[in-house]
Design a protein around this motif. Sequence first.
Motif, PDB file in Angstrom:
ATOM      1  N   ASP A 159      67.372   0.952 -38.876  1.00 47.96           N
ATOM      2  CA  ASP A 159      66.980   0.207 -40.072  1.00 47.96           C
ATOM      3  C   ASP A 159      65.722  -0.611 -39.826  1.00 47.96           C
ATOM      4  O   ASP A 159      64.805  -0.646 -40.655  1.00 47.96           O
ATOM      5  N   THR A 160      65.681  -1.296 -38.696  1.00 51.96           N
ATOM      6  CA  THR A 160      64.551  -2.158 -38.385  1.00 51.96           C
ATOM      7  C   THR A 160      63.272  -1.349 -38.183  1.00 51.96           C
ATOM      8  O   THR A 160      62.205  -1.698 -38.686  1.00 51.96           O
TER       9      THR A 160
ATOM     10  N   GLY B 185      69.085   8.526 -31.697  1.00 58.89           N
ATOM     11  CA  GLY B 185      69.581   7.730 -30.586  1.00 58.89           C
ATOM     12  C   GLY B 185      69.609   6.244 -30.852  1.00 58.89           C
ATOM     13  O   GLY B 185      69.880   5.448 -29.943  1.00 58.89           O
ATOM     14  N   MET B 186      69.337   5.832 -32.089  1.00 57.57           N
ATOM     15  CA  MET B 186      69.342   4.414 -32.449  1.00 57.57           C
ATOM     16  C   MET B 186      70.684   4.021 -33.062  1.00 57.57           C
ATOM     17  O   MET B 186      71.468   4.878 -33.478  1.00 57.57           O
ATOM     18  N   SER B 187      70.919   2.734 -33.140  1.00 55.52           N
ATOM     19  CA  SER B 187      72.036   2.228 -33.933  1.00 55.52           C
ATOM     20  C   SER B 187      71.587   2.174 -35.386  1.00 55.52           C
ATOM     21  O   SER B 187      70.394   2.161 -35.683  1.00 55.52           O
ATOM     22  N   ARG B 188      72.550   2.166 -36.304  1.00 55.61           N
ATOM     23  CA  ARG B 188      72.204   2.128 -37.725  1.00 55.61           C
ATOM     24  C   ARG B 188      73.264   1.349 -38.489  1.00 55.61           C
ATOM     25  O   ARG B 188      74.458   1.519 -38.262  1.00 55.61           O
ATOM     26  N   GLY B 189      72.823   0.503 -39.429  1.00 56.56           N
ATOM     27  CA  GLY B 189      73.763  -0.289 -40.197  1.00 56.56           C
ATOM     28  C   GLY B 189      73.771   0.026 -41.680  1.00 56.56           C
ATOM     29  O   GLY B 189      74.761  -0.202 -42.360  1.00 56.56           O
TER      30      GLY B 189
ATOM     31  N   VAL C  93      63.892   6.249 -48.391  1.00 58.70           N
ATOM     32  CA  VAL C  93      64.751   6.025 -49.552  1.00 58.70           C
ATOM     33  C   VAL C  93      65.719   4.875 -49.296  1.00 58.70           C
ATOM     34  O   VAL C  93      65.944   4.024 -50.166  1.00 58.70           O
ATOM     35  N   MET C  94      66.271   4.816 -48.091  1.00 56.30           N
ATOM     36  CA  MET C  94      67.318   3.850 -47.785  1.00 56.30           C
ATOM     37  C   MET C  94      66.787   2.443 -47.556  1.00 56.30           C
ATOM     38  O   MET C  94      67.509   1.465 -47.757  1.00 56.30           O
TER      39      MET C  94
END
Length: 217
Positions: A37-38, A153-157, A168-169
Amino acid sequence: MTADMIVTTDAWDAAVRRATAVVHRERPGGMDEDNWDTVAMRDIIAMVLYALHTRGGAAVEAVPWAQVLWWLWDDEHVIALVEDTIPGAAQSLTEPGGEQDDPVLARWRWLNRTWDPDAPVRRRNLPPTSWEFLRQQRENASGAPLPEPRWDGMSRGIGDGLPDPALVMNTSGVSRPSLSHQSGGLRLDRVRWTASLGVSEVADKRYSFETAWRLAA
């Protein structure tokens, strides 16, 4: 590397630095390169900064935040700006491969790609668990490529069960953040609308009924 590529790279690097500074101030915990997200929010801001620099000829550092925020209204605004301004942006989404030597087109493709929410979880900033390590050893021994990790490979919230592109998100999250008015990077202006004159003016708190976010320099 051509002179044009050097200019492009320098301007893009400046856009990324400026966008990173904004996201670092506004996101809890600061800029996190291992958070989907970041990274998406930073890259969307950088893309708009770079496109406005390309369109108007101003240095990236001189592009007004008011212009940036207008284009960040939604993903369709961003798409229109980027694809009308940056050569090859639209083609990079339908003819993959040409963006490999261009960091701007590479990030545009990343922002527009769809994701597999069922891909294996393999965090790039964490060592693999014992079973993941054994599985990777078996796959490497067989010569089969490792499957692509979920979310790069990242985290996502945000919407972690959805395949939708980052553009879009996350564009709405950039343009209308839930921030306090003490925020250093985005400042809340209070506006009083004077119906008889058809104009607006900055108002005292007790008269305010409409709010708008704007990026501070």
